[in-house]
Design an enzyme around this catalytic site. Sequence first.
Site, mmCIF file in Angstrom:
data_model
loop_
_atom_site.group_PDB
_atom_site.id
_atom_site.type_symbol
_atom_site.label_atom_id
_atom_site.label_comp_id
_atom_site.label_asym_id
_atom_site.label_seq_id
_atom_site.Cartn_x
_atom_site.Cartn_y
_atom_site.Cartn_z
ATOM 1 N N PRO A 11 -5.858 -15.438 -0.836
ATOM 2 C CA PRO A 11 -4.488 -15.762 -0.428
ATOM 3 C C PRO A 11 -3.573 -14.550 -0.246
ATOM 4 O O PRO A 11 -3.627 -13.603 -1.023
ATOM 5 C CB PRO A 11 -3.976 -16.659 -1.557
ATOM 6 C CG PRO A 11 -4.937 -16.517 -2.667
ATOM 7 C CD PRO A 11 -6.244 -16.104 -2.078
ATOM 8 N N ASN A 12 -2.770 -14.670 0.785
ATOM 9 C CA ASN A 12 -1.720 -13.711 1.155
ATOM 10 C C ASN A 12 -2.233 -12.461 1.859
ATOM 11 O O ASN A 12 -1.441 -11.716 2.429
ATOM 12 C CB ASN A 12 -0.870 -13.310 -0.065
ATOM 13 C CG ASN A 12 -0.135 -14.498 -0.656
ATOM 14 O OD1 ASN A 12 0.562 -15.201 0.061
ATOM 15 N ND2 ASN A 12 -0.315 -14.751 -1.938
ATOM 16 N N ARG A 19 4.158 -5.625 3.629
ATOM 17 C CA ARG A 19 5.066 -5.403 2.496
ATOM 18 C C ARG A 19 4.329 -4.651 1.380
ATOM 19 O O ARG A 19 3.099 -4.546 1.406
ATOM 20 C CB ARG A 19 5.661 -6.717 1.974
ATOM 21 C CG ARG A 19 4.645 -7.671 1.409
ATOM 22 C CD ARG A 19 5.305 -8.896 0.782
ATOM 23 N NE ARG A 19 4.290 -9.822 0.332
ATOM 24 C CZ ARG A 19 3.721 -9.819 -0.866
ATOM 25 N NH1 ARG A 19 4.058 -8.924 -1.765
ATOM 26 N NH2 ARG A 19 2.800 -10.701 -1.178
ATOM 27 N N TYR A 24 -0.304 -1.487 -1.572
ATOM 28 C CA TYR A 24 -1.426 -1.963 -0.748
ATOM 29 C C TYR A 24 -1.651 -1.154 0.524
ATOM 30 O O TYR A 24 -2.580 -1.435 1.278
ATOM 31 C CB TYR A 24 -1.192 -3.432 -0.370
ATOM 32 C CG TYR A 24 -1.116 -4.361 -1.575
ATOM 33 C CD1 TYR A 24 -2.253 -4.667 -2.307
ATOM 34 C CD2 TYR A 24 0.097 -4.919 -1.979
ATOM 35 C CE1 TYR A 24 -2.195 -5.513 -3.408
ATOM 36 C CE2 TYR A 24 0.167 -5.766 -3.076
ATOM 37 C CZ TYR A 24 -0.977 -6.058 -3.788
ATOM 38 O OH TYR A 24 -0.912 -6.887 -4.873
ATOM 39 N N ASN A 74 -12.624 -10.134 -1.813
ATOM 40 C CA ASN A 74 -11.337 -9.830 -2.427
ATOM 41 C C ASN A 74 -10.651 -11.181 -2.633
ATOM 42 O O ASN A 74 -9.988 -11.692 -1.726
ATOM 43 C CB ASN A 74 -10.482 -8.933 -1.533
ATOM 44 C CG ASN A 74 -9.159 -8.576 -2.202
ATOM 45 O OD1 ASN A 74 -8.787 -9.174 -3.223
ATOM 46 N ND2 ASN A 74 -8.441 -7.617 -1.641
ATOM 47 N N ALA A 77 -5.277 -13.519 -5.671
ATOM 48 C CA ALA A 77 -4.827 -14.207 -6.891
ATOM 49 C C ALA A 77 -5.897 -15.140 -7.478
ATOM 50 O O ALA A 77 -5.906 -15.389 -8.691
ATOM 51 C CB ALA A 77 -3.552 -14.992 -6.602
ATOM 52 N N GLU A 98 -17.069 -7.331 -5.774
ATOM 53 C CA GLU A 98 -15.661 -7.731 -5.924
ATOM 54 C C GLU A 98 -14.808 -6.519 -5.546
ATOM 55 O O GLU A 98 -15.052 -5.412 -6.030
ATOM 56 C CB GLU A 98 -15.394 -8.126 -7.381
ATOM 57 C CG GLU A 98 -13.933 -8.439 -7.656
ATOM 58 C CD GLU A 98 -13.669 -8.687 -9.147
ATOM 59 O OE1 GLU A 98 -14.641 -8.736 -9.941
ATOM 60 O OE2 GLU A 98 -12.481 -8.782 -9.507
ATOM 61 N N HIS A 100 -10.838 -4.904 -4.822
ATOM 62 C CA HIS A 100 -9.377 -4.976 -4.848
ATOM 63 C C HIS A 100 -8.826 -3.708 -4.235
ATOM 64 O O HIS A 100 -9.314 -2.606 -4.525
ATOM 65 C CB HIS A 100 -8.856 -5.144 -6.276
ATOM 66 C CG HIS A 100 -9.361 -6.397 -6.907
ATOM 67 N ND1 HIS A 100 -8.831 -7.625 -6.598
ATOM 68 C CD2 HIS A 100 -10.389 -6.603 -7.756
ATOM 69 C CE1 HIS A 100 -9.503 -8.547 -7.268
ATOM 70 N NE2 HIS A 100 -10.455 -7.963 -7.971
ATOM 71 N N ARG A 107 -2.188 -2.358 -13.498
ATOM 72 C CA ARG A 107 -1.046 -3.213 -13.187
ATOM 73 C C ARG A 107 -0.702 -4.122 -14.373
ATOM 74 O O ARG A 107 -1.235 -3.968 -15.461
ATOM 75 C CB ARG A 107 -1.358 -3.991 -11.909
ATOM 76 C CG ARG A 107 -1.657 -3.003 -10.754
ATOM 77 C CD ARG A 107 -1.878 -3.684 -9.461
ATOM 78 N NE ARG A 107 -0.690 -4.423 -9.068
ATOM 79 C CZ ARG A 107 -0.696 -5.332 -8.093
ATOM 80 N NH1 ARG A 107 -1.810 -5.582 -7.442
ATOM 81 N NH2 ARG A 107 0.401 -5.969 -7.783
HETATM 82 O O1 CA2 Z 1 -5.378 -5.288 -4.883
HETATM 83 C C1 CA2 Z 1 -5.854 -6.304 -4.363
HETATM 84 O O2 CA2 Z 1 -6.594 -6.289 -3.390
HETATM 85 C C2 CA2 Z 1 -5.486 -7.674 -4.924
HETATM 86 O O3 CA2 Z 1 -6.628 -8.514 -4.876
HETATM 87 C C3 CA2 Z 1 -4.363 -8.220 -4.082
HETATM 88 C C4 CA2 Z 1 -3.756 -9.521 -4.585
HETATM 89 C C5 CA2 Z 1 -3.429 -9.475 -6.073
HETATM 90 O O4 CA2 Z 1 -3.133 -10.791 -6.515
HETATM 91 C C6 CA2 Z 1 -4.625 -8.954 -6.836
HETATM 92 O O5 CA2 Z 1 -4.299 -8.878 -8.130
HETATM 93 C C7 CA2 Z 1 -5.054 -7.585 -6.362
HETATM 94 C C8 CA2 Z 1 -2.440 -9.856 -3.881
HETATM 95 C C9 CA2 Z 1 -2.516 -9.895 -2.399
HETATM 96 C C10 CA2 Z 1 -1.147 -9.925 -1.858
HETATM 97 O O6 CA2 Z 1 -1.205 -9.812 -0.477
HETATM 98 C C11 CA2 Z 1 -0.400 -8.951 0.146
HETATM 99 C C12 CA2 Z 1 0.273 -9.403 1.231
HETATM 100 C C13 CA2 Z 1 1.088 -8.556 1.930
HETATM 101 C C14 CA2 Z 1 1.216 -7.263 1.563
HETATM 102 C C15 CA2 Z 1 0.537 -6.810 0.484
HETATM 103 C C16 CA2 Z 1 -0.273 -7.651 -0.223
#
Ligand code: CA2
Length: 149
Positions: A11-12, A19, A24, A74, A77, A98, A100, A107
Amino acid sequence: MTAPIYVLNGPNLNRLGTREPEIYGSTTLVEVEALCRTAAGDVPVEFRQSNREYEIVDWVHEAIDRPGAGIIINPAAFTFTSIAILDALKMFPRPIIELHISNIHRREDIYHNSLVSKVATAVIAGLGPKGYGAAMRAMLDLVADAKRR
Ligand code: CA2
């Protein structure tokens, strides 16, 4: 026919590059896909992203049914919450990496307890978007080793 490497994103991550670039980076998911395909060379890549848990479970099932396939995941969440994804990955008989983008261990506490790590062959975290290239190269090695056995 060569089996594909599945690159599954949770997700996301479809909004990557838009952002929090300090955490990231500014690379988009489309660019990450290109990076994976370049690193994979002739090996086919199934690059997917979903905000829905069940869809990721279904894709793991699809990978289970492709002999020789590997999974780079990846789970975002879902890493910390999804017993459904954990159970599906437990059924996968080949290498799982896996991945990230950020170093989850640096974090907040909520990012420390990965369920997926319990079944992953290896974990890559903190290399930024380039981690996908590193994961792909490592996966090609793991899959080649598994074939030799
Ligand atoms: O660091 C990673 O790749 C994570 O898997 C990213 C997840 C976070 O919940 C993990 O703990 C670590 C969050 C992804 C959020 O997505 C984004 C969307 C737009 C900009 C940046 C990140």
